[in-house]
Design an enzyme around this catalytic site. Sequence first.
Site, short mmCIF file in Angstrom:
data_model
loop_
_atom_site.label_atom_id
_atom_site.label_comp_id
_atom_site.label_asym_id
_atom_site.label_seq_id
_atom_site.Cartn_x
_atom_site.Cartn_y
_atom_site.Cartn_z
N PHE A 224 44.88 -3.89 19.77
CA PHE A 224 45.83 -4.98 19.92
C PHE A 224 47.20 -4.68 19.31
O PHE A 224 48.20 -5.28 19.71
CB PHE A 224 45.28 -6.26 19.28
CG PHE A 224 45.30 -6.24 17.76
CD1 PHE A 224 46.43 -6.60 17.05
CD2 PHE A 224 44.17 -5.86 17.04
CE1 PHE A 224 46.45 -6.57 15.66
CE2 PHE A 224 44.18 -5.83 15.66
CZ PHE A 224 45.33 -6.19 14.96
N LYS B 61 41.05 -0.23 29.42
CA LYS B 61 40.48 -1.45 28.85
C LYS B 61 41.33 -1.81 27.64
O LYS B 61 41.12 -1.33 26.54
CB LYS B 61 39.02 -1.20 28.43
CG LYS B 61 38.13 -2.46 28.40
CD LYS B 61 38.57 -3.55 27.46
CE LYS B 61 38.35 -3.19 26.00
NZ LYS B 61 38.77 -4.33 25.08
N GLU C 9 41.58 -7.48 24.30
CA GLU C 9 41.51 -8.83 24.85
C GLU C 9 42.39 -9.81 24.07
O GLU C 9 42.56 -10.96 24.49
CB GLU C 9 40.06 -9.31 24.88
CG GLU C 9 39.38 -9.50 23.54
CD GLU C 9 38.78 -8.22 22.97
OE1 GLU C 9 37.91 -8.34 22.09
OE2 GLU C 9 39.18 -7.12 23.40
N ARG C 10 42.95 -9.37 22.93
CA ARG C 10 43.77 -10.28 22.13
C ARG C 10 45.20 -10.41 22.66
O ARG C 10 45.84 -11.44 22.45
CB ARG C 10 43.81 -9.81 20.67
CG ARG C 10 42.45 -9.83 20.00
CD ARG C 10 42.54 -9.32 18.58
NE ARG C 10 41.23 -9.20 17.96
CZ ARG C 10 41.01 -8.73 16.74
NH1 ARG C 10 42.05 -8.33 16.00
NH2 ARG C 10 39.80 -8.65 16.24
N SER D 230 39.39 0.87 15.07
CA SER D 230 38.81 1.01 13.74
C SER D 230 37.82 2.17 13.71
O SER D 230 37.27 2.58 14.75
CB SER D 230 38.10 -0.27 13.33
OG SER D 230 36.93 -0.47 14.12
N CYS E 129 48.07 1.61 12.24
CA CYS E 129 47.20 2.63 11.67
C CYS E 129 48.00 3.65 10.87
O CYS E 129 47.42 4.42 10.09
CB CYS E 129 46.39 3.33 12.76
SG CYS E 129 47.38 4.36 13.87
N GLU F 145 40.58 -0.73 4.81
CA GLU F 145 41.81 -0.80 5.60
C GLU F 145 42.11 -2.28 5.84
O GLU F 145 41.48 -2.94 6.68
CB GLU F 145 41.65 -0.07 6.94
CG GLU F 145 42.94 -0.04 7.74
CD GLU F 145 42.80 0.68 9.08
OE1 GLU F 145 43.84 1.14 9.59
OE2 GLU F 145 41.69 0.79 9.60
#
Length: 498
Positions: free
Chosen positions: A149, A173, A176-177, A226, A281, A383
């Site tokens: 996201f 893909k 979805e957020r 993640s 990240c 994290e």
Amino acid sequence: MRTIQNAIDGHKVTSNSARSAPVYNPATGEQTADVPLSTVEDVNAAVASAKKAAAGWGTTTPLKRIKPMFRFKELLDRNADAIARAISNEHGKTHEDALGELARGIDVVDFACGIPHLLKGEYSRNVGPEIDTWSDRQPLGVVAGITPFNFPAMVPMWMYPVAVACGNTFILKPSERDPSTSMLIWDLFQEAGFPPGVLNIVHGDREAVDAILDHPDIRAVSFVGSTPVAEHVYRRGSASGKRVQALGGAKNHMIVMPDADMDQAVDALMGAGFGSAGERCMAISVAVPVGEKTADRLVEALAPKIRLMKVGPATDKDSEMGPVITAEAKRRIEGLIGQGVREGAELVVDGRGLELQGYERGFFLGGSLFDRVTKDMTIYKTEIFGPVLCVARTGSYAEAADLVNSSEYGNGTAIFTRDGDVARAFAASIEVGMVGINVPIPVPVAYHSFGGWKRSLFGDHAVYGPEGVRFYTRLKTVTARWPTGIRGGAEFNFPSLK
């Protein structure tokens, strides 16, 4: 309520899934759309489209493949403000930050326009008596990307422009957020003139992810997210025979030496720690000052800047930091701040409890600063992925470097110093994939490659740049001798070219 569609075979199509997820504006907390959580059948339809397109696209000449890529880049440049607004509306980052994200994605599109040069093979004449050998790089076929996201424009463009320019077809893909950015850019991709099925988009959650990982016609999968999910993607995708690059999480340190330009170091930490609300990240989440005096100066300079940082919606041009992505993310970050206090860290600036007039339902947090953080604390090991900066004091450069090297992650790191010997030793010996010297976020330019070490990357290839070309192609080597040069008689020993 707006319903977001999938994009398959050059058309937007409605998923038949009975499941969906809400999409929010993080600044207001209001739901703006529903996104389908697509089914295995949706993934299968996208793969069928991509497979059908791959046969013709993979044999299209490289120069013809990149002609629409040039048009795509032009359309991205022309529509940058609209794309940035879409990013801000669903992610929450400021407009300037969104424009910066898009620019780094466009850099990879620019790189992809020159990929024909990198697809050239090697040729050796007369490797044996009248025997020649040559090699080239050929596309894999259908490949896929699963993206996070936090960079809804940039990270997908780290993947599919390179893959498509190499002759593959692609299934994306996205998160979805914040799915709308990918769909807006898909419109531009189609307008640029790419054939139907070259880029397909399927929205969803783990059901769609696992369908991608299991599908036998998908040859390679790229992932950013993640570490636990990256490991799942790598193991499951590899088990089904796929080539996988899975980029995981991070805990990035920035060492501040006593001789560092403190003003420069503080400004660097503000941007690297709190830009994009810390949802990067490559964010610096741990500052490592060497020496008590250095640490005192650093904290003393950071605290007032964090307190004065302008937090607000992207519609306010003066905003320096926007909200976090969801209410759940906000609660999680607040919980980790509380955990840090309970475990004994010194909370110098507390970003909890921030409320903005007119945006009371938004997912806003102020910046938080912890001092005297130790490596056994949860806020050090986790994290956080939010606007929280930890200061871990060390007594020497050797202790600071050991702190970085002992981390399970190895994504990015930086050192601020005027000492060339220290900087050179740091670059040579630090066990991290991307290193900055007086550069806080050392994300490589598009014609290099992005990738960490240790549990920040699963697989053998970094993303985009030359590594991306290698990932999305396979090497074929041909050795040829024509009949006039073939001597009579069978040879039963291992072939020799002498």
